[in-house]
Design an enzyme around this catalytic site. Structure first.
Site, PDB file in Angstrom:
ATOM      1  CE  LYS A 208     -23.309  20.473  24.921  1.00 36.66           C
ATOM      2  NZ  LYS A 208     -23.765  19.079  24.852  1.00 36.66           N
ATOM      3  CD  GLU A 214     -13.666  21.906  12.380  1.00 34.76           C
ATOM      4  OE1 GLU A 214     -13.708  22.254  13.588  1.00 34.76           O
ATOM      5  OE2 GLU A 214     -13.487  20.729  12.008  1.00 34.76           O
ATOM      6  N   GLY A 269     -25.123  17.734  20.864  1.00 36.54           N
ATOM      7  CA  GLY A 269     -25.085  18.513  19.622  1.00 36.54           C
ATOM      8  C   GLY A 269     -26.056  17.989  18.577  1.00 36.54           C
ATOM      9  NE  ARG A 270     -25.116  11.657  18.770  1.00 37.01           N
ATOM     10  CZ  ARG A 270     -24.141  11.828  19.659  1.00 37.01           C
ATOM     11  NH1 ARG A 270     -23.391  12.921  19.595  1.00 37.01           N
ATOM     12  NH2 ARG A 270     -23.928  10.945  20.605  1.00 37.01           N
ATOM     13  CD  GLU A 355     -21.417  13.084  16.608  1.00 32.45           C
ATOM     14  OE1 GLU A 355     -20.761  13.552  15.664  1.00 32.45           O
ATOM     15  OE2 GLU A 355     -22.058  13.791  17.391  1.00 32.45           O
ATOM     16  CG  HIS A 386     -33.125   7.993 -12.539  1.00 30.32           C
ATOM     17  ND1 HIS A 386     -33.592   7.583 -13.769  1.00 30.32           N
ATOM     18  CD2 HIS A 386     -34.215   8.344 -11.814  1.00 30.32           C
ATOM     19  CE1 HIS A 386     -34.914   7.710 -13.796  1.00 30.32           C
ATOM     20  NE2 HIS A 386     -35.315   8.164 -12.614  1.00 30.32           N
ATOM     21  CE  LYS A 506     -15.825  19.224  18.532  1.00 29.31           C
ATOM     22  NZ  LYS A 506     -16.793  19.914  19.343  1.00 29.31           N
TER      23      LYS A 506
HETATM   24  C1  G6Q Z   1     -22.676  16.331  18.208  1.00 23.21           C
HETATM   25  C2  G6Q Z   1     -21.224  16.406  18.246  1.00 23.21           C
HETATM   26  C3  G6Q Z   1     -20.593  17.357  17.258  1.00 23.21           C
HETATM   27  C4  G6Q Z   1     -20.726  18.818  17.645  1.00 23.21           C
HETATM   28  C5  G6Q Z   1     -19.798  19.654  16.783  1.00 23.21           C
HETATM   29  C6  G6Q Z   1     -19.889  21.125  17.084  1.00 23.21           C
HETATM   30  O1  G6Q Z   1     -23.355  15.595  18.894  1.00 23.21           O
HETATM   31  O2  G6Q Z   1     -20.787  16.651  19.539  1.00 23.21           O
HETATM   32  O3  G6Q Z   1     -21.094  17.200  15.963  1.00 23.21           O
HETATM   33  O4  G6Q Z   1     -22.039  19.248  17.514  1.00 23.21           O
HETATM   34  O5  G6Q Z   1     -18.496  19.194  16.934  1.00 23.21           O
HETATM   35  O6  G6Q Z   1     -19.583  21.374  18.424  1.00 23.21           O
HETATM   36  P1  G6Q Z   1     -19.850  22.784  19.031  1.00 23.21           P
HETATM   37  O7  G6Q Z   1     -21.307  23.076  18.970  1.00 23.21           O
HETATM   38  O8  G6Q Z   1     -19.342  22.733  20.435  1.00 23.21           O
HETATM   39  O9  G6Q Z   1     -19.079  23.783  18.185  1.00 23.21           O
END
Ligand code: G6Q
Length: 543
Positions: A208, A214, A269-270, A355, A386, A506
């Site tokens: 996003k 990462e 994001g989620r 989250e 199990h 981050k």
């Molecule tokens: C989701 C969070 C988090 C995010 C990641 C990736 O609700 O904000 O999990 O999706 O940190 O972020 P980017 O899409 O900006 O790389």
């Protein structure tokens, strides 16, 4: 209307008194006293059947929970979300994942602009791109067709795509390979591409913000890997596309923004697996199936928006989650899908639930004086039986469970489906009703062993059943949990849509990165962190 603090609400106070009366009532007696309970406390909507009768709740509990929902303004909160109000107050954003699955003719406004045409424009571009790749019209730089798709993303830009790919594998193009790289641990990318031919590989950089450490590190290394094979910068255009809200950063990375699929700041994001972040899903299952998934989401959205709370699946589940967290003080909640394709569903839900509702500050800035979001965890059945079910059956903690199962399997194989589903029903039954000492004795068990073999029961569960795991059903299931999370957040009066804890993560490492990379001598952390950094720098072998 001014919102009273949660514990000041009349329904809350009534629930406190009521809890004292019902907390020790056993599900055995609830079922004995009401033979129709199993049918009465069940609800079917949009093709999902929810049996919530094995919860430690009476008809009065439910009435009080509905009253709490009313008094907490749940209806108003729902309307505000669907209307595009900026309910994510700490980020001053609308929360409109529901617009991602709105039908073409609907209108949803953000800052006076109808966002539905933009949503469908992106979907149409995704569909045309996915069609070209799947048909072999979109070619790699050397003219070979794309056979491998690698999604690079993390958190919300990874967990949804991975979960959906696994869940809908049955519908995927089996001539293509899909991989998901998230971890900054170089092993993730290395192992994901080691058997792939760069000439046939497409990377989707999903971020996003397009700044996440990462993802950027993996994207740059993927670029090097690709160029190591194809030896020409111009190859990037054929082998890299981006999903992002940050066009400038995408351009800077070297991806043509013509090959960028956008989304908006009102998609968290989620909550983004049904936005362009789902591009890998669409490549795997095709645009038709992707749209069927969206229609499943939409059906659940409409149900949540319009159904009375008494028959509203996400509201029922959300209120019961509040009941267990805040009154029984249950710390965790297990999600147990009895379908191998849903193996990543618990991991996906961990982010969605924790989250969103892992917050301790209310919308008006005060500290909560009640527990909020539970810890979610789980594994597919029957495997979990199990391993950790022992603790659910006989441990000292109360762990409400969600069992998820299907009437029909996608892979009929002898008697397997009956064996699988018999386990769902048997587990929920055993958890609820247990086994008394008398029953154990009557089996001839020696006296000393009786306590060990006795099951208290009274351990609650929901059972969610659907016909078959289709793209549409997956959309309904995800939306069910999204809106259950929303319901909980509305009662707790917290912002379920920000994630300051993730934002902190981050930036935290950024300070230490140069101390490792450049072996800075003067360290100013605490003595433990200083010693660990020195130790690492002494032992780490430079490449
Ligand atoms: C989701 C969070 C988090 C995010 C990641 C990736 O609700 O904000 O999990 O999706 O940190 O972020 P980017 O899409 O900006 O790389």
């Amino acid at each position: 209307m001014e919102q009273k603090a949660l514990k000041e609400r009349a329904a809350w106070k009534a629930l406190e008194g009521h809890y004292q009366l019902v907390k020790d009532v056993h599900l055995r007696s609830l079922f004995r006293d009401d033979p129709s309970r199993g049918e009465r406390m069940a609800c079917e909507a949009v093709g999902l059947y929810l049996d919530y009768s094995k919860n430690r709740a009476t008809a009065e509990t439910m009435q009080l929970l509905f009253a709490l929902a009313d008094e907490s303004g749940l209806r108003g909160h729902i309307d505000a979300m669907f209307r595009g109000d900026k309910i994510n107050i700490t980020e001053n954003r609308a929360v409109l994942h529901v617009a991602l699955r709105a039908e073409r003719n609907e209108k949803i406004f953000v800052d006076g602009i109808d966002v539905v045409p933009e949503v469908h424009a992106v979907l149409d571009r995704m569909s045309s791109f996915a069609g070209r790749v799947r048909q072999g019209d979109w070619k790699g730089y050397t003219g070979k067709r794309i056979r491998n798709v690698v999604n690079i993303g993390i958190g919300g830009s990874d967990l949804g795509p991975v979960m959906a790919y696994e869940a809908l594998r049955h519908y995927s193009d089996r001539s293509m390979t899909f991989r998901f790289v998230s971890n900054v641990d170089g092993t993730d990318l290395t192992e994901s591409v080691r058997d792939l031919n760069p000439a046939e590989t497409l990377f989707i950089v999903s971020s996003k913000t397009f700044t996440t450490l990462e993802t950027m590190a993996n994207a740059h290394s993927a670029r090097e890997w690709l160029l190591g094979g194809l030896k020409d910068e111009r190859a990037i255009a054929n082998h890299f596309v981006a999903v992002s809200t940050n066009a400038a950063a995408v351009r800077k990375f070297g991806i043509d923004t013509a090959n960028m699929f956008g989304f908006w700041d009102w998609v968290g994001g989620r909550y983004s697996m049904d936005s362009a972040i789902g591009l890998s899903t669409m490549l795997a299952i095709g645009p038709g199936n992707f749209r069927a998934m969206l229609s499943g989401f939409h059906a659940m959205d409409e149900h949540f928006r319009t159904a009375p709370f008494e028959r509203n699946l996400p509201v029922l589940m959300g209120l019961l989650a509040v009941w267990y967290s805040d009154f029984f003080e249950a710390q965790t909640s297990a999600v147990l899908p009895y379908d191998q394709y849903l193996k990543r569903f618990p991991a996906y839900l961990q982010q969605l639930t924790m989250e969103s509702n892992g917050k301790h500050i209310t919308l008006d800035g005060s500290r909560v004086d009640y527990p909020t979001g539970a810890i979610y965890w789980g594994e597919p059945g029957t495997n979990g039986q199990h391993s950790f079910y022992q603790l659910i059956h006989q441990g000292a903690r109360l762990i409400p469970c969600d069992f998820i199962g299907f009437f029909n399997t996608l892979n009929p194989l002898g008697n397997h489906q009956n064996l699988l589903m018999a386990n769902v029903f048997a587990q929920a039954e055993a958890l609820a009703f247990g086994k008394t000492a008398d029953e154990v004795k009557s089996e001839g068990t020696p006296e000393w062993l009786v306590p060990h073999r006795t099951f208290d029961g009274n351990r609650p569960s929901n059972i969610i059943l659907a016909d078959q795991l289709t793209p549409e059903t997956l959309g309904k299931l995800v939306a069910l949990y999204e809106h259950s999370v929303f319901t909980q957040g509305a009662i707790w009066n917290i912002d379920s849509f920000d994630q300051w804890g993730v934002e902190l993560g981050k930036v935290l490492a950024q300070r230490i990165v140069p101390e490792l990379s450049d072996r800075v001598a003067l360290l100013t952390h605490d003595s433990s962190t200083n010693a660990l950094i020195r130790l690492y720098n002494n032992r780490h072998i430079l490449p």
